[in-house]
Structures are given as C-alpha cells and as structure tokens.
Design a protein around this motif. Structure first.
Motif, PDB file in Angstrom:
ATOM      1  N   HIS A  98       1.012  -1.239  -0.038  1.00 48.39           N
ATOM      2  CA  HIS A  98       0.035   0.644   0.089  1.00 48.39           C
ATOM      3  C   HIS A  98       0.592   1.302   0.020  1.00 48.39           C
ATOM      4  O   HIS A  98       0.888   1.996  -0.706  1.00 48.39           O
ATOM      5  N   CYS A 101       2.426   2.007  -2.851  1.00 48.50           N
ATOM      6  CA  CYS A 101       1.368   2.591  -4.256  1.00 48.50           C
ATOM      7  C   CYS A 101       1.137   3.995  -3.766  1.00 48.50           C
ATOM      8  O   CYS A 101       0.806   5.084  -4.771  1.00 48.50           O
ATOM      9  N   CYS A 112      -4.892   4.126  -4.204  1.00 47.02           N
ATOM     10  CA  CYS A 112      -5.065   2.797  -4.271  1.00 47.02           C
ATOM     11  C   CYS A 112      -5.869   2.006  -3.496  1.00 47.02           C
ATOM     12  O   CYS A 112      -5.595   1.037  -2.573  1.00 47.02           O
ATOM     13  N   SER A 157      -7.078   0.117 -10.213  1.00 43.92           N
ATOM     14  CA  SER A 157      -6.452   0.129  -8.895  1.00 43.92           C
ATOM     15  C   SER A 157      -7.888  -0.487  -7.790  1.00 43.92           C
ATOM     16  O   SER A 157      -7.040   0.444  -6.716  1.00 43.92           O
TER      17      SER A 157
END
Lengths: 158, 119
Positions: A98, A101, A112, A157
């Motif tokens: 995470h 991203c 994300c 995404s």
C-alpha cells in the motif's frame, strides 16, 4: 514561537549535541511520509488518548509546551512507533504494497483502494484497529469503502 | 393614352417565402436534448464534488492523526538544541541569561557555528 530556521551561508550546520541525560531517551519513529500516511488511521485509532493528551498539554502550557510536554510527547511517539511495529509484524506484505502504491501515486489515497482494502482487512483481523473517518455523512458509504472511485486513474486499482 | 392596368384576375402572388427544405429536428427537441445533457453533467459534477469533499476529509483526518507525533518529534529536537545552547552559554559566559522578558519557549534565531567547517 519564532518559526524561523537558523540560516547559514556555507553549509547546513546542525547542532548534534545529544539531549541531557536527565530526560529519558526515546527512539524516534523514523518512517517517511508514505508509510505514515498509510498507517495514520491506525495510529489515530490506537493512540487517540495519547495524542489528545499531548495536544491538550501543549494548549494548556501557554507557550512553554515544548519543554513541559516532553513526557506526553514521548508517550505519543512510543505509541505511534508501536503501531508501526505491530503492522510490520503482522501485515508487512499488505502494508508495504500500500505505501509503495501511495509513493508511486503522488500519495493520493484514492488511487490505491484495492491495496488499502487488503491492508485494512489484515490490520482489523490481526490488531483490531479499524479505519473510520470522523464526520462522514450518515447516509453515505464512507469514501474509503466505495467500490468505485471517481477520480482514480485506472479501474484496475479499485 | 391607355393606362397600364393589372392583368385580368389580378397579379400572381409574390413569392417572399423561401422554398427550402427544413433540416434537423424541431427546435424544441434541441432545447430538451441540451437540457438533458446539461442536467446529467451537473449531476456528475455534483457527485464529483461530494466525493472530493469526502476525500479532503479523509486526507485532513489522516494528517490530524499524525500531527501530535510529528510535533512531539520536532519539539524534542528544539528542546535538545535549546539545552545545548544553554549549556554552551553557561560554559562560555558562566551564567544563563534570558533574552526575553517572558518564560515562553522561543525558537532560537541564531546558532553557534563551528570556527572551521570540516565538510
């Protein structure tokens, strides 16, 4: 508080004298902005009491908070570092995905959501910390739970 | 001398109206179509604004959760420098002087530099 950094014309000069030993040491958090942003709601969920205590101390200290609230500040830092440590222990994979991203997407949380969902689930299952945004309208799905993000670049995404 | 008179039965009617085929739909159709497009656009814009508000709220709260931690770190650093300056002052001048007529914490504007820079 004079918010002016000392300026020098030759180099960046930093006073490296350590803290006097009368003040208990504390390990700084040392995380960069993307991991902090990724973990912020979990830090907020667990450390709310310490955070509020520290901010209240600063308000009440009447301009002397920097020195008088060191104890509360240490608690805040230890709690935040503890949360990060726990996330690293149990959800390292999701957490790393995470925040990488976020780093790649200009720290825009809505790019994300797919990875965030995984992270939130893992953290909730292991640490019982839930992401809740205060002040969200009652009759709407909170923005971090919506299946479709209007502003996201790619559908993948989400 | 005979006068020019209109022909018997009067003149032909004058053609002032253009006899072209009318293209497209009725004007009302365009009006309603554009009204529909605009309504849909404003609806989507409203959705976007609402989502933006929620995203802003999310970002703001994530920052609010982090501020105490960041502030604590900064404060500790400031206090460390402050104590270091106090100690240096004591060592050099033999006494701690107060520059301000209040006991608030003031971030130092000046700092002592080493006489020769190593780097």
């Amino acid at each position: 508080m004079a918010a002016r950094e000392p300026r020098f014309n030759q180099h960046v000069l930093i006073d490296t004298t350590p803290m006097p030993s009368s003040i208990p040491p504390v390990q700084e958090v040392g995380a960069s902005s993307a991991p902090l942003l990724s973990a912020s709601y979990f830090i907020g969920a667990r450390c709310k009491a310490y955070n509020d205590d520290f901010m209240k101390c600063k308000t009440d200290a009447n301009g002397r908070g920097e020195i008088e609230c060191l104890k509360e500040g240490r608690k805040v830092t230890r709690c935040a570092a503890g949360v990060l440590e726990d996330i690293n222990k149990s959800c390292l994979e999701e957490f790393r995905k995470h925040w990488t991203c976020l780093d790649d997407n200009n720290q825009q949380l809505w790019q994300c959501r797919r990875l965030e969902r995984g992270l939130n689930k893992c953290v909730f299952d292991n640490l019982k910390l839930e992401k809740t945004i205060p002040g969200t309208p009652e009759n709407e799905v909170p923005v971090h739970l919506r299946k479709k993000q209007i502003f996201a670049h790619s559908l993948l995404s989400q | 001398m005979p006068q020019d008179m209109p022909p018997m039965g009067g003149y032909e009617p004058v053609q002032y109206r253009r006899n072209l085929p009318v293209r497209g739909f009725r004007p009302a159709t365009y009006l309603f179509a554009i009204a529909g497009v605009m309504t849909y656009g404003f609806y989507r814009m409203g959705q976007g604004i609402r989502e933006q508000n929620e995203l802003a709220r999310e970002k703001m709260w994530s920052r609010i959760h982090l501020i105490p931690m960041l502030q604590a770190e900064e404060d500790r650093d400031q206090v460390r420098r402050y104590y270091s300056q106090q100690a240096m002052e004591k060592e050099l001048l033999g006494a701690e002087t107060k520059a301000y007529n209040s006991d608030r914490f003031v971030r130092p504007t000046y700092a002592v530099t080493p006489s020769h820079v190593t780097k």
